[in-house]
Design a protein around this motif. Sequence first.
Motif, PDB file in Angstrom:
ATOM      1  N   LEU A 109      -4.542  -7.536  32.927  1.00 15.12           N
ATOM      2  CA  LEU A 109      -5.637  -8.292  32.331  1.00 15.12           C
ATOM      3  C   LEU A 109      -5.170  -9.706  32.016  1.00 15.12           C
ATOM      4  CD1 LEU A 109      -6.317  -5.220  31.821  1.00 15.12           C
ATOM      5  CD2 LEU A 109      -7.600  -6.023  29.849  1.00 15.12           C
ATOM      6  N   GLU A 110      -6.102 -10.631  32.052  1.00 12.08           N
ATOM      7  CA  GLU A 110      -5.808 -12.015  31.674  1.00 12.08           C
ATOM      8  C   GLU A 110      -5.796 -12.182  30.158  1.00 12.08           C
ATOM      9  OE1 GLU A 110      -4.928 -14.318  33.877  1.00 12.08           O
ATOM     10  OE2 GLU A 110      -5.144 -12.754  35.390  1.00 12.08           O
ATOM     11  N   GLU A 111      -6.603 -11.350  29.474  1.00 12.91           N
ATOM     12  CA  GLU A 111      -6.729 -11.423  28.019  1.00 12.91           C
ATOM     13  C   GLU A 111      -7.125 -10.056  27.496  1.00 12.91           C
ATOM     14  OE1 GLU A 111      -9.919 -14.175  27.328  1.00 12.91           O
ATOM     15  OE2 GLU A 111     -11.441 -12.759  27.993  1.00 12.91           O
ATOM     16  N   ASP A 112      -6.923  -9.836  26.221  1.00 13.61           N
ATOM     17  CA  ASP A 112      -7.317  -8.578  25.602  1.00 13.61           C
ATOM     18  C   ASP A 112      -8.719  -8.715  25.014  1.00 13.61           C
ATOM     19  OD1 ASP A 112      -7.293  -5.999  24.573  1.00 13.61           O
ATOM     20  OD2 ASP A 112      -6.396  -6.656  22.680  1.00 13.61           O
ATOM     21  N   SER A 113      -9.716  -8.469  25.839  1.00 14.94           N
ATOM     22  CA  SER A 113     -11.095  -8.429  25.357  1.00 14.94           C
ATOM     23  C   SER A 113     -11.734  -7.168  25.925  1.00 14.94           C
ATOM     24  CB  SER A 113     -11.879  -9.674  25.768  1.00 14.94           C
ATOM     25  OG  SER A 113     -12.167  -9.655  27.144  1.00 14.94           O
ATOM     26  N   ARG A 114     -12.679  -6.634  25.180  1.00 10.41           N
ATOM     27  CA  ARG A 114     -13.304  -5.370  25.566  1.00 10.41           C
ATOM     28  C   ARG A 114     -13.957  -5.453  26.939  1.00 10.41           C
ATOM     29  NH1 ARG A 114     -18.204  -2.402  25.014  1.00 10.41           N
ATOM     30  NH2 ARG A 114     -17.761  -0.208  24.555  1.00 10.41           N
ATOM     31  N   ASP A 115     -14.769  -6.469  27.165  1.00 12.65           N
ATOM     32  CA  ASP A 115     -15.465  -6.596  28.447  1.00 12.65           C
ATOM     33  C   ASP A 115     -14.490  -6.751  29.611  1.00 12.65           C
ATOM     34  OD1 ASP A 115     -17.931  -6.326  27.225  1.00 12.65           O
ATOM     35  OD2 ASP A 115     -18.346  -8.484  27.191  1.00 12.65           O
ATOM     36  N   HIS A 116     -13.459  -7.531  29.402  1.00 14.45           N
ATOM     37  CA  HIS A 116     -12.457  -7.736  30.455  1.00 14.45           C
ATOM     38  C   HIS A 116     -11.713  -6.427  30.742  1.00 14.45           C
ATOM     39  CE1 HIS A 116      -9.970 -10.087  33.092  1.00 14.45           C
ATOM     40  NE2 HIS A 116      -8.882  -9.905  32.384  1.00 14.45           N
ATOM     41  N   MET A 117     -11.372  -5.675  29.700  1.00 10.12           N
ATOM     42  CA  MET A 117     -10.721  -4.375  29.873  1.00 10.12           C
ATOM     43  C   MET A 117     -11.604  -3.450  30.703  1.00 10.12           C
ATOM     44  SD  MET A 117      -8.385  -1.939  29.082  1.00 10.12           S
ATOM     45  CE  MET A 117      -7.506  -2.387  27.604  1.00 10.12           C
ATOM     46  N   LEU A 118     -12.857  -3.334  30.330  1.00  9.11           N
ATOM     47  CA  LEU A 118     -13.762  -2.433  31.047  1.00  9.11           C
ATOM     48  C   LEU A 118     -13.945  -2.864  32.499  1.00  9.11           C
ATOM     49  CD1 LEU A 118     -16.429  -1.837  28.254  1.00  9.11           C
ATOM     50  CD2 LEU A 118     -14.563  -0.305  28.958  1.00  9.11           C
ATOM     51  N   GLU A 119     -14.035  -4.164  32.723  1.00  5.13           N
ATOM     52  CA  GLU A 119     -14.192  -4.687  34.088  1.00  5.13           C
ATOM     53  C   GLU A 119     -12.964  -4.388  34.949  1.00  5.13           C
ATOM     54  OE1 GLU A 119     -13.717  -9.096  35.804  1.00  5.13           O
ATOM     55  OE2 GLU A 119     -15.405  -8.867  34.420  1.00  5.13           O
ATOM     56  N   ARG A 120     -11.777  -4.706  34.438  1.00  9.96           N
ATOM     57  CA  ARG A 120     -10.552  -4.527  35.228  1.00  9.96           C
ATOM     58  C   ARG A 120     -10.235  -3.047  35.475  1.00  9.96           C
ATOM     59  NH1 ARG A 120      -6.976  -9.274  35.802  1.00  9.96           N
ATOM     60  NH2 ARG A 120      -8.509 -10.834  36.423  1.00  9.96           N
ATOM     61  N   VAL A 121     -10.444  -2.209  34.475  1.00 10.16           N
ATOM     62  CA  VAL A 121     -10.154  -0.777  34.661  1.00 10.16           C
ATOM     63  C   VAL A 121     -11.164  -0.161  35.630  1.00 10.16           C
ATOM     64  CG1 VAL A 121      -9.950   1.472  33.542  1.00 10.16           C
ATOM     65  CG2 VAL A 121      -8.962  -0.556  32.463  1.00 10.16           C
ATOM     66  N   ALA A 122     -12.425  -0.526  35.516  1.00 12.41           N
ATOM     67  CA  ALA A 122     -13.425  -0.025  36.464  1.00 12.41           C
ATOM     68  C   ALA A 122     -13.080  -0.461  37.890  1.00 12.41           C
ATOM     69  CB  ALA A 122     -14.815  -0.509  36.073  1.00 12.41           C
ATOM     70  N   GLU A 123     -12.636  -1.694  38.040  1.00 10.82           N
ATOM     71  CA  GLU A 123     -12.231  -2.196  39.353  1.00 10.82           C
ATOM     72  C   GLU A 123     -11.071  -1.370  39.911  1.00 10.82           C
ATOM     73  OE1 GLU A 123     -10.841  -6.482  41.210  1.00 10.82           O
ATOM     74  OE2 GLU A 123     -10.168  -5.959  39.184  1.00 10.82           O
ATOM     75  N   MET A 124     -10.102  -1.040  39.062  1.00  9.98           N
ATOM     76  CA  MET A 124      -8.950  -0.244  39.488  1.00  9.98           C
ATOM     77  C   MET A 124      -9.382   1.161  39.895  1.00  9.98           C
ATOM     78  SD  MET A 124      -5.589   0.867  37.273  1.00  9.98           S
ATOM     79  CE  MET A 124      -6.625   1.619  36.013  1.00  9.98           C
ATOM     80  N   VAL A 125     -10.187   1.809  39.059  1.00  7.73           N
ATOM     81  CA  VAL A 125     -10.618   3.172  39.345  1.00  7.73           C
ATOM     82  C   VAL A 125     -11.447   3.227  40.620  1.00  7.73           C
ATOM     83  CG1 VAL A 125     -12.001   5.122  38.501  1.00  7.73           C
ATOM     84  CG2 VAL A 125     -10.475   3.914  36.929  1.00  7.73           C
ATOM     85  N   THR A 126     -12.397   2.328  40.758  1.00  6.04           N
ATOM     86  CA  THR A 126     -13.216   2.332  41.977  1.00  6.04           C
ATOM     87  C   THR A 126     -12.375   1.957  43.202  1.00  6.04           C
ATOM     88  OG1 THR A 126     -14.009   0.082  41.556  1.00  6.04           O
ATOM     89  CG2 THR A 126     -15.409   1.900  40.790  1.00  6.04           C
ATOM     90  N   GLY A 127     -11.374   1.104  43.008  1.00  7.94           N
ATOM     91  CA  GLY A 127     -10.470   0.780  44.112  1.00  7.94           C
ATOM     92  C   GLY A 127      -9.692   1.991  44.593  1.00  7.94           C
ATOM     93  N   VAL A 128      -9.213   2.803  43.657  1.00  8.29           N
ATOM     94  CA  VAL A 128      -8.509   4.045  44.010  1.00  8.29           C
ATOM     95  C   VAL A 128      -9.460   4.988  44.742  1.00  8.29           C
ATOM     96  CG1 VAL A 128      -7.534   6.156  43.003  1.00  8.29           C
ATOM     97  CG2 VAL A 128      -6.722   3.921  42.239  1.00  8.29           C
TER      98      VAL A 128
END
Length: 127
Positions: free
Chosen positions: A12-31
Amino acid sequence: MAVRAVRGATQLEEDSRDHMLERVAEMVTGVMEANGLVVDDFISAIFTATSDLVSEFPAYAARQLGFGEVPLICARELEIERSMPRVVRMMAHVETDLPRADITHVYLHGAAALRRDLTRTRDVPDA
């Protein structure tokens, strides 16, 4: 059908809730996309986060993707000197016909540098 473990990580670039949800969703869908998986193929998933990420549980992003009946757990990553900051990792156990050698582990953003030795990685440029 075999049980396989598949890994993912993102930074993550920063610790924010929206950014966390976006990056983790991107990782999971990428897998999921890289391995031809759907939610029903997942047996369980473990998410870890570095100690500098406190804005949201990483597993919540998977819940929003429909993982409501999949056992998920979050844990704190070990605090090792010089380790990469703001990283979420995932290890999921899945049912798949893919041979172990054909499993694609997905490492995104800065986390692409973590395990180039493990398997194929991809660096996704920031939009």
